[in-house]
Design a protein around this motif. Structure first.
Motif: not given
Length: 69
Positions: A8-15, A34-35, A53-60
């Motif tokens: 499990l990886l929990l990652l919270r990034v601004p925006n 990614t980091l 990173l792109r996949e983490l920051t684009r809209a779900a």
């Protein structure tokens, strides 16, 4: 047989995209690139994996927030 371990990886990034629960094909080798990308740094060519990173920051996608995978 081959053994597979899921982590499990929990990652919270601004925006970041809210509700992202699954990035299909993301592996442990993708975490460091990614980091580094998030920090504005380039991963060395010798490093395995790739930035997600792109996949983490684009809209779900619409629905429950899951990405098919």
């Amino acid at each position: 047989g081959e053994h597979v371990m899921h982590s499990l990886l929990l990652l919270r990034v601004p925006n970041g995209a809210p509700g992202r629960r699954n990035l299909a094909g993301m592996g442990l080798t993708d975490i460091a690139p990614t980091l580094l990308d998030y920090a504005g740094l380039t991963a060395p060519a010798s490093m395995n994996g790739r930035s997600r990173l792109r996949e983490l920051t684009r809209a779900a996608p619409a629905g429950n927030g899951d990405q098919a995978g």
